[in-house]
Scaffold this motif. Sequence first.
Motif, short mmCIF file in Angstrom:
data_model
loop_
_atom_site.label_atom_id
_atom_site.label_comp_id
_atom_site.label_asym_id
_atom_site.label_seq_id
_atom_site.Cartn_x
_atom_site.Cartn_y
_atom_site.Cartn_z
N MET A 182 6.44 -1.43 9.37
CA MET A 182 7.45 -2.27 8.72
C MET A 182 7.89 -1.68 7.39
N VAL A 183 6.92 -1.23 6.62
CA VAL A 183 7.25 -0.64 5.32
C VAL A 183 8.14 0.57 5.51
N THR B 193 2.29 -0.66 8.37
CA THR B 193 2.85 0.60 7.89
C THR B 193 4.25 0.80 8.46
N ASP C 194 11.98 1.28 4.37
CA ASP C 194 12.34 2.45 3.56
C ASP C 194 13.48 3.23 4.18
N ARG D 38 0.79 -1.23 0.00
CA ARG D 38 0.00 0.00 0.00
C ARG D 38 0.83 1.28 0.00
N VAL D 39 1.80 1.31 0.87
CA VAL D 39 2.49 2.59 1.00
C VAL D 39 3.48 2.82 -0.13
N HIS D 40 3.53 1.88 -1.09
CA HIS D 40 4.44 2.16 -2.20
C HIS D 40 3.70 2.36 -3.50
N ALA E 119 6.03 8.11 -0.38
CA ALA E 119 6.83 7.18 0.41
C ALA E 119 6.23 6.93 1.80
#
Lengths: 263, 263, 286, 286, 324
Positions: free
Chosen positions: B175-176, B173, B180, A261-263, B125
Amino acid sequence: MSDRLLAFDGIGQDFPAPGTKANIRVLDGISFDVDRGKFVAVIGPSGCGKSTLLQMAAGLLIPTRGAVHHRGRTVTTINTEVGFVPQQAQLFPWKTLAENVELPLLFRGVAAGERRQRVADALGAVGLKGFEQHFPNQLSGGMQKRGSIARTLVYRPDIILMDEPFGALDAQTRMVMQSDLQTLSMEAGATVIFVTHDITEAVLLADHVVVLSQRPSRLLANIPIDLPRPRNMFEPFRNPAFEAAYDAVWTEFRSQIDIGRVH
Amino acid sequence: MSDRLLAFDGIGQDFPAPGTKANIRVLDGISFDVDRGKFVAVIGPSGCGKSTLLQMAAGLLIPTRGAVHHRGRTVTTINTEVGFVPQQAQLFPWKTLAENVELPLLFRGVAAGERRQRVADALGAVGLKGFEQHFPNQLSGGMQKRGSIARTLVYRPDIILMDEPFGALDAQTRMVMQSDLQTLSMEAGATVIFVTHDITEAVLLADHVVVLSQRPSRLLANIPIDLPRPRNMFEPFRNPAFEAAYDAVWTEFRSQIDIGRVH
Amino acid sequence: MTESKPMTEMTYDATDGGTAPRRSISARAAKPLQWLLKLLPGIALLLFWQWASGRLIREIYVSKPTAVAARLYELFASGEIYPHLWTTGQELVLGYVIGVAGGVLGGYALGRSPQLARIFEPYVMAFYGIPKIALAPLFIIWFGIGMGSKIALASIMVFFLVFYNVFAGVRSVDRELVNLTLVMGANQRQLTYHVFLPAAAPFVMLGMRLAIPYSVIGVIVGEFTSSAQGLGLFIHEASSTYDPAGVFAGIVILLAFVGTANLLAGRLERRLLRWRSLSGSGPIDI
Amino acid sequence: MTESKPMTEMTYDATDGGTAPRRSISARAAKPLQWLLKLLPGIALLLFWQWASGRLIREIYVSKPTAVAARLYELFASGEIYPHLWTTGQELVLGYVIGVAGGVLGGYALGRSPQLARIFEPYVMAFYGIPKIALAPLFIIWFGIGMGSKIALASIMVFFLVFYNVFAGVRSVDRELVNLTLVMGANQRQLTYHVFLPAAAPFVMLGMRLAIPYSVIGVIVGEFTSSAQGLGLFIHEASSTYDPAGVFAGIVILLAFVGTANLLAGRLERRLLRWRSLSGSGPIDI
Amino acid sequence: PARAQQAVRIGLGAPTLSFLPIWSARALDTFKTQGLTANVVALPGGDPSALAALDAGDIDLAAVGPDSMLRAAAKGQPFEIVYSLMSKVTLQLVVSPALLERTGVKASDPLDKRLAAIKGTLVGATALAGAQEIAARWLAAKGGLDPKNDLKVAQVGNPTAIQAALEAKRIDAFVLSPPEGYLAEKAGSGTVLVSLGDDFPLLANQPYLVLAAKKPISAATADLITRTAKALQDASAAAVGKPDDTAAAIQKQFFAKADPQAIAVALKAMSSGVAEGGKIDVESMQNALTFAREVGTNFGKDFDAKASENDLWTNRFVDAAKGK
Ligand SMILES: Nc1ncnc2c1ncn2[C@@H]1O[C@H](COP(=O)(O)OP(=O)(O)OP(=O)(O)O)[C@@H](O)[C@H]1O
Ligand SMILES: Nc1ncnc2c1ncn2[C@@H]1O[C@H](COP(=O)(O)OP(=O)(O)OP(=O)(O)O)[C@@H](O)[C@H]1O
Ligand SMILES: [Mg+2]
Ligand SMILES: [Mg+2]
């Protein structure tokens, strides 16, 4: 169902989207019940509408669709029978910590002597003894949040709404406070709805874990956690049933949410 | 030691204690170094002075004793070479999310076209695409925090100071975003100091974990984490070395802190 | 910061009933009703004035609405009023602009520098406290009997109000936000523009609003002291030539000035403080 | 909220150098120096006045400090000034108190109720814009030529300033905090006392400060228009009998009033807003 | 003579009818025949403001009371009286019906009795220490009362405010020039008890309102003043000769909303004061000084009527204008 204290009934919420004439649908038909004396944890991705739900229970926001029922009556105005710990601590900056915590007692006409005693107890319980005379802007973020919790617990409301209460606390403090909360609920029979991002915490504390989806948010699952009480907050992983419950929630939470999702 | 970017050198901090003439000692002789391109996690109990330390690195607060050295020079005034993500999101309430994130670029004289591009990238991002025109008070707590992170990352500062950056985010979220951040640091060589309450996060992200004690806060340990990079943020427990590192930090953190403190 | 949503407006005000969705429907239907409600007190006032004039109080002291309306028509039809309007209009605009500019600059400078403030603020307050009408001859000597002395008087009145509001506004700005902005690399100009002005905007706008009627008062007092042309003179002459309708006609024109300026300021304010209304706590609307 | 610490004051103000510990030491040593710095502009002004009088401008218009001091001594020694002082003092205090009370009540009521505000705010602004000196006859009929009309005038001036500040202050209160307080079980009185008043305090205090000089102006204008006793009358008489030293002596006395009141207001403000100073953004200090 | 129109700037302390020559000159436009346009500047701030404007050069002539002028001159201001606008005191004492009833005095009673009636009254005036207060206290003294303590004087504002105060019973009496007395009688709120200029010979012949100029007077200014004086003389003659027409002209142009009758009555009451065409002589100047002494005015300096001719006051311009 004399045990049903609070019921969210087909809650929908739209917010105006700036820049456009359209609305953003945030909540989309959320229904679940909260029984007397139970712990309900609400988890869901950031921005899905968890805080919005709590506000509705407190009567601070009327849902666009559906309604919140409290003891059978629809909540249409400020609900003074709940205690509300907001996401931001929201202490009164012009009052010292002790005055902040004393305030709800003052509103309720508690006598001065008893007030002093209960404020001292509540501050002690959240580890803020010695900071009575500090103003909120002289406290650290976690201390402010603990102050906010003390301010709610001090007047022992029937229903406690907590928005990420322990998110800003270190592991140790958090465990102690979780344990305290469990004791409080078991002894005083308080009903607690709390929002959290920590699945361990949700499984450890809750009788039911409500899992919400991405915006527009629907109810993914309402998972009963049948671990015996009192539960040990300090060594959760010792309990084999815990792992199973954790996995159930984690699977639910993770499976239906798009990782990318966040990408 | 050309690699030593930031050095905390015998930092001590006293704050006036309201109601009394005496001072409270908050930090008591903290010394540690941060090397270029490294991740340093700071953990410690709530109210021990972690935010205070970060503020000193940003030059917002001059320590009562000791000093912070940045590239060998003592920090005595606002340090504009760091990026600072404060504990409370602190977005500018009168600017939309996009304007907030654009601001540091504007300060740096980046051209309009590039600004737009970089803002869009940064917002993407952190998963806030579509919320450009929202004002901060129209965003959820976690979204505000992500906005604050985007506002700092967008101008790619050399040193990034982050105060509990992912505390208000759900597991997914988070983890993402951890992943990043690791990518950013590895690619751009950014140095990161971040405060966290999550030991898993500390061990996962950091090259060094600094453990602070109760107030008056001393340095309990500065534990090197020698896990290979890139680390997998999504399944940390798959790595056997991770467990060992986690246990090392946990033991340190837990052993020296009085469990019964809050009671 | 995300705790409050638009609809909390309903719960926020105890005297205000009804649920949110119902309200938004009624709001649309009630637009003309709103206007009626707004006009009602004014109409009641006018009716009472008309009735009371000659009954409760002699007409020579208060005139009456119909006479004032007739006089207004006469003044505009004959063109007699235009030179006065023009003069006073110029004085008002110049006095206001100069006063606001000075007040913003001075208030900002002293607000930003506690050192300077500690030294100069008492003097500003002292000058502010001097009754300007006691110094009429001095004003005439320094600024003449033309527009200069009125502009000076009006801009002094405006200056003080704006000065104090900006001063207080700048001092109330959250220092953490300022520090954060500095860390982000803002220079002083950028800091002023992006942080201090917007953060102090509620105070600045309040000062600018308060200053509107005071610019009028300043000009009128100035014209009452000395003048060859202007609404103040017109009012004064009307009052000494037994023309009460003229006096009130002049006042009505002044109020039109004030009303228009207030409307514009209200627009500006709502625009600048839009972000506040979104969180529920709305700006002052006219 | 915990991001800023006292010492950030140093970094906050770009024109302010030095590190924090050094500063606190120098602060103690510099107390008398501070006072000197404060007095310096005043002394310079007096010296310039003394020098300029008779050189740059005729003494008949500006008198001179020595003459004013002599006249002041004379006035107090002969006791001539006391009845005037007494009258004006009473008028000031009453006018101020009535105006502040009315302004706080009105501003609070309209600030709390957007409905009422939408209807009545334009009228308040309009009344505020009426040049009161044009209505002298009405004031005399209604309030007489004694203290009544001056108190009325002063309290009207004060009312408007306080009203608008309280109004803006109440409207700027964070609704989330208000809602939270209501959930905690506060009734309206408690809400007012524990939330609205402290939250609006910066605005309320600003209004009360702005109103100090205006109460003086109101009383003086009133006394210039009609009176049998008072400092305004004294100044007016002095000015029409070509007694510039008397005029300035009267002004000095008025300024003493203003200064004292301002000092008291500053004390009160620092007390009420103590919590703000702790986070670094200090209240206005006199 | 075909000259370009020149402006003369005259500052007026208050736009009251007492400045009769100026009103009639403007109404009949006798300035125009002198090649002048009159710019009348209102200076309601009072005589000090008007004199300050004169000092600053913003006006050519200030229409003020002689005592203000003399006070300023005593302080060293270089002013000179160049024209007597009104050569008698036009003030009238107007009292409320309540006072008449209480004291039993009538307007037809002998002067002594009328004056005695003002004992213990509160008298309204537009400005304290001005001509009106002085006149009231002087009247009290003439009536055998203690001028300091037997009556009180309050500053009330403009004439309308004073009328309002009398009607609202806030004051017992006032001292103002016509047509205020007439208006009060017509409204039934007051009665003219004493007309100062008519009841006291001393007051019938003295400069009451004057035009002052700033010295040194250049040749150009002298010419300007002379022409102004001529315009005023012509207008004064018209006011005396054709009072009704003049009154009508004044009313139409400047007092359009006022009662025409009131203007006519006022003009007749005051016309004897403008008969001399602005001339001042030693005797009238002496009367003014005597009056000032009797009312206790302290100029801070002793003036001599004769010795101050062509220093403080002059007939140069009046004479030159007459000769035209
Ligand atoms: N006033 C508003 N106007 C527009 N959108 C709003 C407003 N208030 C909230 N929202 C939107 O509602 C959504 C849910 O907000 P809410 O605060 O309930 O999220 P949350 O689940 O508590 O998230 P978090 O875990 O980050 O605190 C967000 O997407 C937010 O943008
Ligand atoms: N202005 C101040 N006056 C007095 N004490 C202060 C002030 N600012 C901070 N402190 C104290 O300093 C201590 C450390 O604060 P700090 O914000 O650094 O804690 P922290 O480690 O970030 O805690 P948390 O994890 O809760 O955010 C706290 O005990 C706080 O009470
Ligand atoms: Mg939330
Ligand atoms: Mg912190």
